[in-house]
Structures are given as structure tokens and as C-alpha cells.
Scaffold this active site. Structure first.
Site, short mmCIF file in Angstrom:
data_model
loop_
_atom_site.label_atom_id
_atom_site.label_comp_id
_atom_site.label_asym_id
_atom_site.label_seq_id
_atom_site.Cartn_x
_atom_site.Cartn_y
_atom_site.Cartn_z
CG HIS A 93 -2.07 0.93 1.06
ND1 HIS A 93 -1.99 2.27 1.35
CD2 HIS A 93 -3.32 0.72 0.58
CE1 HIS A 93 -3.15 2.83 1.07
NE2 HIS A 93 -3.97 1.92 0.59
CG ASP A 121 -8.59 -4.18 -3.01
OD1 ASP A 121 -9.77 -4.01 -2.70
OD2 ASP A 121 -7.90 -3.32 -3.58
N1 CMC Z 1 4.21 -7.69 -4.96
C1 CMC Z 1 5.55 -7.70 -5.10
N2 CMC Z 1 6.34 -6.62 -4.92
C2 CMC Z 1 5.75 -5.47 -4.61
C3 CMC Z 1 4.35 -5.37 -4.44
C4 CMC Z 1 3.58 -6.54 -4.62
N3 CMC Z 1 2.25 -6.51 -4.46
N4 CMC Z 1 4.02 -4.10 -4.12
C5 CMC Z 1 5.17 -3.41 -4.08
N5 CMC Z 1 6.21 -4.23 -4.39
C6 CMC Z 1 7.64 -3.87 -4.39
C7 CMC Z 1 8.01 -3.06 -5.63
O1 CMC Z 1 8.43 -3.89 -6.68
C8 CMC Z 1 9.11 -2.19 -5.09
O2 CMC Z 1 10.27 -2.98 -4.99
P1 CMC Z 1 11.74 -2.31 -5.20
O3 CMC Z 1 11.87 -1.29 -4.09
O4 CMC Z 1 12.70 -3.44 -5.09
O5 CMC Z 1 11.72 -1.67 -6.57
C9 CMC Z 1 8.66 -1.86 -3.65
O6 CMC Z 1 7.85 -2.99 -3.27
C10 CMC Z 1 7.85 -0.57 -3.51
O7 CMC Z 1 6.75 -0.64 -4.45
P2 CMC Z 1 6.12 0.62 -5.19
O8 CMC Z 1 5.40 0.13 -6.40
O9 CMC Z 1 7.18 1.65 -5.39
O10 CMC Z 1 5.13 1.15 -4.07
P3 CMC Z 1 3.92 2.12 -4.32
O11 CMC Z 1 3.66 2.79 -3.03
O12 CMC Z 1 4.17 2.99 -5.51
O13 CMC Z 1 2.72 1.13 -4.73
C11 CMC Z 1 0.89 -0.33 -4.66
C12 CMC Z 1 1.70 0.72 -3.90
C13 CMC Z 1 -0.40 -0.62 -3.86
C14 CMC Z 1 0.47 0.22 -6.03
C15 CMC Z 1 1.72 -1.63 -4.82
O14 CMC Z 1 2.09 -2.13 -3.56
C16 CMC Z 1 1.03 -2.68 -5.64
O15 CMC Z 1 1.13 -2.67 -6.87
N6 CMC Z 1 0.30 -3.65 -4.97
C17 CMC Z 1 -0.49 -4.64 -5.69
C18 CMC Z 1 -1.81 -4.02 -6.15
C19 CMC Z 1 -2.79 -3.82 -5.01
O16 CMC Z 1 -3.00 -4.71 -4.20
N7 CMC Z 1 -3.43 -2.64 -4.99
C20 CMC Z 1 -4.47 -2.33 -4.01
C21 CMC Z 1 -4.09 -1.20 -3.11
S1 CMC Z 1 -5.22 -1.08 -1.69
C22 CMC Z 1 -6.73 -0.63 -2.38
C23 CMC Z 1 -6.76 0.78 -2.77
O17 CMC Z 1 -6.93 1.61 -1.88
O18 CMC Z 1 -6.63 1.07 -3.98
#
Ligand code: CMC
Length: 427
Positions: free
Chosen positions: A306, A363
Site C-alpha cells: 500500500h 483487497d
Molecule cells: N508484490 C511484489 N512486490 C511489490 C508489491 C507486490 N504486491 N508491491 C510493491 N512491491 C515492491 C516493488 O516492486 C518495489 O520494490 P523495489 O523497491 O525493489 O523496486 C517496492 O515494493 C515498492 O513498491 P512501489 O510500487 O514503489 O510502491 P507504491 O507505493 O508505488 O505502490 C501499490 C503501492 C499498492 C500500487 C503496490 O504495492 C502494488 O502494486 N500492490 C499490488 C496491487 C494492489 O493490491 N493494490 C491495491 C491497493 S489497496 C486498495 C486501494 O486503496 O486502492
């Protein structure tokens, strides 16, 4: 003495006020930054930027706290009703019994959707994704309700709020009816809002229908848990679109589109599809954990991580418990739940997930409950939208009442410098 922040550029120092929120969060107010210094800030994805001040929702990602208007999500999910929480979010206080009854009655006045809207839905193929149809129908409400577009005073605002709450629920369920080839259903003003959702979805002309109270209770909880989440992608979109003085329906329609993406609300559908895939491929959770950690593999563990919660998502805790209860009460033994629990246990012990603070989000378990309730997978994000509606309305209303300026970020241009134009025969 109030705090300030100093910025030094080319040896010149500039002082900016530090704004403090009611929970001691702090922000550097850079409103005058460009005027004074000629530079802007750069923050793709707005990871460090506040777009507004807001009195609606407080969340602390480190401590896993979520509150609507000062009330804890745990209390609201346990004790309140969805329309009560909607009133709280939109108008700022919990309603008295009289106010709540009035609000319910006023919503009921707007539960009939113009029959001509059916012509629009007719134009979609049955295979269309419900979120796309919902965005289109929400936008189309503008044409059928022009008076609710430019609200100027409290009375018009209240009217627009009730209208949106009444009609959105109906058209949201119509997206499902369309996909099933069922006749579109009507709201029953003698029943409650959440009960109507089930009726609108599942009642068919050939027989009587009664939703189970367990199901209604579970949905009530789920809608409350989704009702607001401060400046997330879809809510920021609603505020941004509304800041141009586009109407409420147009702004909500944009919010629906933003919510659709798998990184946001679309994750609930993606989670279930992922769990089904793991199940159909023999249930090898280790393999999928390895894929999620492999930087050369685009696979992510959906339902994990998140932007704001870096410890745990308080909504996920409540939903996990609710999933256990609902499945047990309904007598559903779902192998998908076992896979979800195994993945969670593996991730909580895994260095990759721990070091990046990746925990199950709202989710991860919601889809399992929806599935047990008979909601089809591609309707999951529509369920999120129904829950989020009061939050979008509250944020849009606050943005209008605060007279916020049009949202218009700047950029740093990294393209080509001035070039001479050559006519096509010379290129
Ligand atoms: N599985 C594997 N690796 C992950 C995941 C995941 N679900 N989420 C983040 N990472 C890794 C990412 O690859 C990165 O690694 P590194 O630092 O080595 O490059 C690190 O964790 C940070 O990730 P980020 O994408 O920079 O983090 P963010 O804050 O931009 O993204 C997120 C947050 C929710 C988009 C992301 O965690 C994600 O894609 N999760 C899966 C989709 C999901 O479940 N979304 C629902 C969010 S809750 C409902 C809502 O309110 O929308």
C-alpha cells in the site's frame, strides 16, 4: 512559535511556513515557492505532496490507523450502518435518528432512474466490463439531471447528494443485470439501501427473493470499510475533475475510471483471479512468491502493499475476520481462502516483503467474501465503487466549499529544444 522551513537556492535562503494538522502531521506550505524562487518541486506519484487540507478522513500509515471524522474504522464497521456513515462523511457529524430517517427518505425520492438510460445500456455488448459501463452511465446521469450539475447553495448540494446516492446504486447493479441478460430491476422504497443492493442484483421476475441478513450485514461492513480513504487515486481524481467546476456526476464518473485500474480498486478482482490461478495450477504458493520477488517477472502479489500503510492495513484485519465469519456462517468451504491464508503467512515471514513493508491490503480478503455472497468477479470493483461513493461525494463537497483553485500541476520539460519545422516532403 510556529515552525518554518528554510530552502536555500544558489546561496539565497527562503523561509516557508510549516502547516500542522490536528493529528500533528506537518507540511511545508510552498504556495509561494515559484513566485519567490522561480523553481517548483518535483514529486511523481505525489508520494510527498499534500494536495489539500481535509477534515474528512485521518489515516496513519505507520500505526495502521483509519478514522472517518474522528471515529475509528473499527467502531464504525462494528456498530454503524452504511447510510449513517455516508451521512457522517458527507455532512461531518453522525446523524440523529431524525436526520438519518430524513436522509434515507430523501435518497428514496431519487431511486428511480430515467427509463431512457436503458437505451444507453442497450448499446453496450454484454461482455463489456461493468466498470466501463458504470463510468459511462454515471456520466450520462448529467444529461438526465442537469440541475444537479452546478450546485451553488446548501439546498442544491443536499439535493445532488441524495440524487447521486439513490441513482448510483441502481445503475451500478444494472451493469451486472446487463452482463447476465436479465431485465433491469427497480429499487424498492420499502427496503433498506444495502438490502436493495441485493434485490437489484439478484431478484428475477420468475420468483420471490429475500436476501439473507448475514449477507446484508457483511455487505454493510464492507461498504463502510471502503467508504473513504483520504487522497487516494480515485478521490484525488474526483477532486481534480471537480476543481474545474465539472458537475458531481462527471467527477464521480472520472473517479470510477480511476478506481478501475488493478493497482487501485481493480486489485480486488485481480486478487481473486490470482488465487484462482494458483489453485488451478496445483496450489504451489512458493512458486508465486518467487515470481512476485523476481524483478524480471512483472507478476506482483495482488492485494499486497500500500502506498500509505507501511505496517498493516486496519481494513484488512477487519475483513479477514469477517471473511472467516461469513464463510463459516454460510457454510462455505472455499479452497481459495486456504491459499490466501498460506500466501499471507509466507509473505509475513519473507525478507523481501518485510523489508518493503508489504502487508495484505483491503483487497486481499474482500473478494473471498464477495465470492461467498455470489457476487461475480468482474463486479468486485463495482462493489468498491458503491462503498466509496459517499467518500467521493464528501471530498467533492469539501473541495467546492473550500473554494479550492483548479488543480493544475506543473512539470519539468525534458523534451527537445526549439526545432525548425520541415514540410513532410523534406523529412
Ligand atoms: N508484490 C511484489 N512486490 C511489490 C508489491 C507486490 N504486491 N508491491 C510493491 N512491491 C515492491 C516493488 O516492486 C518495489 O520494490 P523495489 O523497491 O525493489 O523496486 C517496492 O515494493 C515498492 O513498491 P512501489 O510500487 O514503489 O510502491 P507504491 O507505493 O508505488 O505502490 C501499490 C503501492 C499498492 C500500487 C503496490 O504495492 C502494488 O502494486 N500492490 C499490488 C496491487 C494492489 O493490491 N493494490 C491495491 C491497493 S489497496 C486498495 C486501494 O486503496 O486502492
Amino acid at each position: 512559535m510556529s515552525k518554518t522551513a528554510i530552502v536555500e537556492i544558489d546561496g539565497k535562503r527562503y523561509e516557508f511556513p510549516v502547516v500542522e494538522g490536528s493529528e500533528n502531521e506537518e507540511a511545508i506550505d510552498i504556495n509561494k515557492l515559484r513566485d519567490l524562487t522561480g523553481v517548483i518541486t518535483l514529486d511523481p506519484g505525489y508520494k510527498n505532496s499534500g494536495s489539500c487540507t481535509s477534515k474528512i478522513t485521518f489515516l496513519d500509515g505507520e500505526l495502521g490507523i483509519l478514522r472517518y471524522r474522528g471515529y475509528s474504522i473499527e467502531d464504525l464497521a462494528d456498530k454503524a450502518d452504511f447510510l449513517e456513515v455516508s451521512f457522517l462523511l458527507i455532512f461531518g457529524e453522525l446523524p440523529t435518528a431524525v436526520q438519518l430517517k430524513q436522509f434515507e427518505d430523501d435518497i428514496r425520492k431519487h431511486t428511480l432512474v430515467n427509463e431512457e438510460m436503458k437505451n444507453i445500456i442497450d448499446g453496450f455488448p454484454r461482455t463489456a466490463h461493468p466498470m466501463g459501463v458504470l463510468a459511462a452511465l454515471t456520466s450520462a446521469l448529467t444529461a438526465f439531471n442537469p440541475k444537479s450539475v452546478n450546485v451553488d447553495n446548501e439546498k442544491e448540494m443536499y439535493h445532488a447528494v441524495c440524487k447521486t446516492m439513490g441513482k448510483f446504486l441502481v445503475i451500478a447493479t444494472w451493469t451486472y443485470r446487463k452482463s447476465m441478460g436479465y431485465p433491469l430491476n427497480y429499487y424498492d422504497n420499502t427496503k433498506g439501501y444495502v438490502e436493495n443492493f441485493m434485490k437489484l442484483m439478484f431478484e428475477i421476475p420468475t420468483g420471490p427473493y429475500k436476501a439473507s441478513p448475514i449477507v446484508i450485514d457483511a455487505l454493510n461492513k464492507l461498504f463502510i470499510l471502503h467508504a473513504d480513504h483520504e487522497q487516494n487515486c480515485s478521490t484525488s481524481t474526483v477532486r481534480m475533475v471537480g476543481s474545474s467546476h465539472a458537475g458531481l456526476f462527471a467527477s464521480i464518473s472520472a473517479g470510477v475510471s480511476a478506481l478501475w485500474g488493478p493497482l487501485h480498486g481493480g486489485a480486488n478482482q485481480a486478487v481473486l483471479e490470482m488465487l484462482e490461478e494458483i489453485h488451478n495450477n496445483g496450489g504451489d504458493t512458493d512458486k508465486y512468491m518467487a515470481k512476485a520477488k523476481d524483478k524480471n517477472d512483472p507478476f506482483r502479489l495482488m492485494g499486497f502493499g500500500h502506498r500509505v500503510y507501511k505496517n498493516f492495513d486496519p481494513r484488512a484485519k477487519i475483513i479477514k475476520k469477517a471473511a472467516d465469519e461469513v464463510l463459516e456462517t454460510l457454510g462455505v468451504d472455499d479452497p481459495i481462502l486456504a491459499i490466501a491464508k498460506k500466501l499471507e503467512a509466507l509473505a509475513l515471514e519473507d525478507e523481501y516483503f518485510k523489508s518493503r513493508s508489504l502487508y495484505p491490503n483491503v483487497d486481499f480478503y474482500s473478494g473471498i467474501i464477495y465470492r461467498a455472497l455470489g457476487i461475480p468477479t468482474d463486479m468486485f470493483t463495482v462493489m468498491f465503487a458503491i462503498g466509496r461513493l459517499p467518500g467521493w461525494i464528501a471530498q467533492w463537497k469539501e473541495m467546492r466549499e473550500n473554494k479550492e483553485p483548479i488543480g493544475r500541476p506543473r512539470q519539468i520539460y525534458t523534451g527537445s529544444p526549439l526545432r525548425d519545422f520541415k514540410t513532410v516532403d523534406k523529412r
